[in-house]
Design a protein around this motif. Structure first.
Motif, short mmCIF file in Angstrom:
data_model
loop_
_atom_site.label_atom_id
_atom_site.label_comp_id
_atom_site.label_asym_id
_atom_site.label_seq_id
_atom_site.Cartn_x
_atom_site.Cartn_y
_atom_site.Cartn_z
N ASP A 68 0.82 -1.21 0.00
CA ASP A 68 0.00 0.00 0.00
C ASP A 68 0.86 1.26 0.00
OD1 ASP A 68 -2.34 -1.45 -0.03
OD2 ASP A 68 -2.61 -1.39 2.16
N GLN A 69 2.12 1.14 0.48
CA GLN A 69 3.00 2.29 0.56
C GLN A 69 3.87 2.48 -0.68
OE1 GLN A 69 5.33 1.99 4.18
NE2 GLN A 69 3.54 1.41 5.39
N LEU A 70 3.80 1.54 -1.63
CA LEU A 70 4.64 1.63 -2.81
C LEU A 70 4.36 2.92 -3.58
CD1 LEU A 70 4.59 -1.99 -4.31
CD2 LEU A 70 6.43 -0.87 -3.02
N ASP A 71 5.43 3.53 -4.04
CA ASP A 71 5.32 4.72 -4.87
C ASP A 71 5.25 4.26 -6.33
OD1 ASP A 71 5.65 7.04 -6.35
OD2 ASP A 71 7.07 7.91 -4.92
N PRO A 72 4.12 4.49 -7.01
CA PRO A 72 3.98 4.02 -8.39
C PRO A 72 4.97 4.65 -9.36
CG PRO A 72 2.20 5.52 -7.81
CD PRO A 72 2.94 5.22 -6.54
N ALA A 73 5.67 5.68 -8.91
CA ALA A 73 6.64 6.34 -9.79
C ALA A 73 7.93 5.53 -9.92
CB ALA A 73 6.95 7.74 -9.28
N TYR A 74 8.15 4.57 -8.99
CA TYR A 74 9.39 3.80 -8.99
C TYR A 74 9.10 2.31 -9.11
CZ TYR A 74 11.14 8.15 -6.91
OH TYR A 74 11.45 9.46 -6.66
N PRO A 75 9.95 1.58 -9.81
CA PRO A 75 9.81 0.12 -9.84
C PRO A 75 10.13 -0.46 -8.47
CG PRO A 75 11.89 0.76 -10.84
CD PRO A 75 11.13 2.04 -10.58
N CYS A 76 9.66 -1.66 -8.22
CA CYS A 76 9.90 -2.30 -6.93
C CYS A 76 10.34 -3.75 -7.15
CB CYS A 76 8.63 -2.28 -6.06
SG CYS A 76 8.84 -3.14 -4.48
N TYR A 77 11.35 -4.16 -6.40
CA TYR A 77 11.83 -5.55 -6.44
C TYR A 77 11.51 -6.22 -5.11
CZ TYR A 77 14.33 -4.19 -10.62
OH TYR A 77 14.64 -3.73 -11.88
N PHE A 78 10.94 -7.40 -5.22
CA PHE A 78 10.62 -8.19 -4.03
C PHE A 78 11.68 -9.26 -3.89
CE2 PHE A 78 7.27 -11.16 -1.93
CZ PHE A 78 7.85 -10.91 -0.70
N ASP A 79 12.58 -9.08 -2.93
CA ASP A 79 13.74 -9.95 -2.78
C ASP A 79 13.50 -10.91 -1.63
OD1 ASP A 79 16.25 -10.99 -3.08
OD2 ASP A 79 17.27 -9.36 -2.04
N ARG A 80 13.49 -12.21 -1.93
CA ARG A 80 13.22 -13.19 -0.89
C ARG A 80 13.76 -14.56 -1.26
NH1 ARG A 80 6.97 -15.13 -1.79
NH2 ARG A 80 7.04 -15.22 -4.03
N PRO A 81 14.21 -15.33 -0.25
CA PRO A 81 14.47 -16.75 -0.48
C PRO A 81 13.20 -17.51 -0.20
CG PRO A 81 15.32 -16.11 1.65
CD PRO A 81 14.67 -14.88 1.06
N ARG A 82 13.24 -18.53 0.70
CA ARG A 82 12.05 -19.29 1.04
C ARG A 82 11.87 -19.28 2.55
NH1 ARG A 82 15.24 -21.78 -2.51
NH2 ARG A 82 16.33 -22.80 -0.80
N LEU A 83 10.66 -19.52 3.00
CA LEU A 83 10.38 -19.52 4.43
C LEU A 83 10.43 -20.95 4.95
CD1 LEU A 83 9.50 -17.86 6.87
CD2 LEU A 83 7.13 -18.30 6.23
N ARG A 84 11.26 -21.18 5.96
CA ARG A 84 11.47 -22.52 6.48
C ARG A 84 10.24 -23.00 7.23
NH1 ARG A 84 15.99 -25.60 7.93
NH2 ARG A 84 15.25 -27.64 8.60
N SER A 85 9.76 -24.17 6.89
CA SER A 85 8.63 -24.76 7.60
C SER A 85 9.11 -25.90 8.45
CB SER A 85 7.59 -25.27 6.61
OG SER A 85 8.06 -26.44 5.98
N GLY A 86 8.26 -26.36 9.34
CA GLY A 86 8.62 -27.47 10.19
C GLY A 86 8.88 -28.73 9.39
N ARG A 87 8.26 -28.86 8.24
CA ARG A 87 8.43 -30.05 7.42
C ARG A 87 9.40 -29.81 6.27
NH1 ARG A 87 2.29 -32.57 7.14
NH2 ARG A 87 1.87 -32.40 9.37
N GLY A 88 10.01 -28.63 6.25
CA GLY A 88 11.03 -28.36 5.24
C GLY A 88 10.48 -28.23 3.84
N LEU A 89 9.20 -27.91 3.70
CA LEU A 89 8.64 -27.75 2.37
C LEU A 89 9.18 -26.49 1.73
CD1 LEU A 89 4.93 -28.70 3.06
CD2 LEU A 89 6.69 -30.12 2.05
N ARG A 90 9.52 -26.57 0.45
CA ARG A 90 10.06 -25.41 -0.26
C ARG A 90 9.41 -25.33 -1.64
NH1 ARG A 90 16.33 -26.54 -0.15
NH2 ARG A 90 15.57 -28.54 -0.85
#
Length: 238
Positions: free
Chosen positions: A179-201
């Motif tokens: 909701d706070q993104l400024d539409p005037a600038y591109p945005c990159y969503f940088d993420r690996p994976r979220l560790r679960s108890g069962r190690g699902l990726r």
């Protein structure tokens, strides 16, 4: 036009067996990884990119030998010396599950290396945080479920209820960012994976238990100027 170079999963010390180079003393296979990393750094400098984004996993585990830390550091310092803003996201191989322990990229933040930006907690970086670059970055590093529970002061024995609570908390944060993104600038969503108890990726999303996490859900409503970056998984079905 903004030039961004993205890479991930360097794992420069993943193969320490086999023949060793007589000059450097390093395993020959490791030299192959370092040559690939040199190519990345050389390209960033020669192409005069505006931003380098590393999406996690510099080493094979969270306890790299000092020699390999030296080799990684040499290459990151070249980017720093070239004045290229560089984001280093902490991945699962970079992070200890024990609370309070340093991650493998900690030294760059501790020594305040110029132009090197460490993402070791969820963060929304705006142009003012990225040396004035006309870009936004949503950074979501690797998260151990136990650590997230402690940070959010959550507890419970019902896995489904707990997973839902975790999803809701993360989704709320991501929704606020979007909701706070400024539409005037591109945005990159940088993420690996979220560790679960069962190690699902999954290659394109996070999992908590058996549920797809809100990262993917929240971004479905985002601007087409948002680009997702992350690490590569070789899990079956990806």
């Amino acid at each position: 036009m903004l030039k961004v170079l993205h890479f991930a999963d360097a794992h420069i010390d993943i193969a320490t067996y086999g023949k060793h180079d007589p000059i450097t003393g390093l395993p020959v296979r490791v030299l192959d990884f370092l040559k690939a990393l040199d190519t990345i750094v050389d390209t960033a400098i020669s192409e005069k990119v505006d931003l380098v984004i590393f999406a996690g996993d510099a080493y094979k585990d969270r306890t790299p030998a000092p020699t390999f830390q030296r080799e990684w550091g040499r290459r990151m310092m070249r980017l720093s010396a070239a004045g290229i803003p560089t984001i280093l996201l902490v991945g699962n191989h970079d992070l200890s599950p024990a609370t309070g322990r340093a991650h493998t990229l900690q030294e760059f933040a501790t020594l305040a290396v110029p132009h090197i930006h460490i993402i070791d907690k969820p963060v929304f970086l705006k142009p003012a945080d990225l040396e004035g670059l006309p870009v936004q970055v949503l950074g979501l590093p690797w998260i151990f479920r136990s650590g997230l529970m402690a940070a959010l002061e959550l507890s419970g024995e019902d896995p489904d209820q707990l997973n839902q609570q975790l999803e809701n908390r993360i989704s709320d944060v991501l929704t606020q960012w979007l909701d706070q993104l400024d539409p005037a600038y591109p945005c990159y969503f940088d993420r690996p994976r979220l560790r679960s108890g069962r190690g699902l990726r999954q290659r394109t999303g996070h999992y908590v238990g058996q549920r797809p996490d809100p990262a993917g859900r929240s971004c479905q409503r985002s601007s087409p100027r948002l680009c997702g970056l992350g690490t590569y998984s070789q899990s079956p079905g990806c």
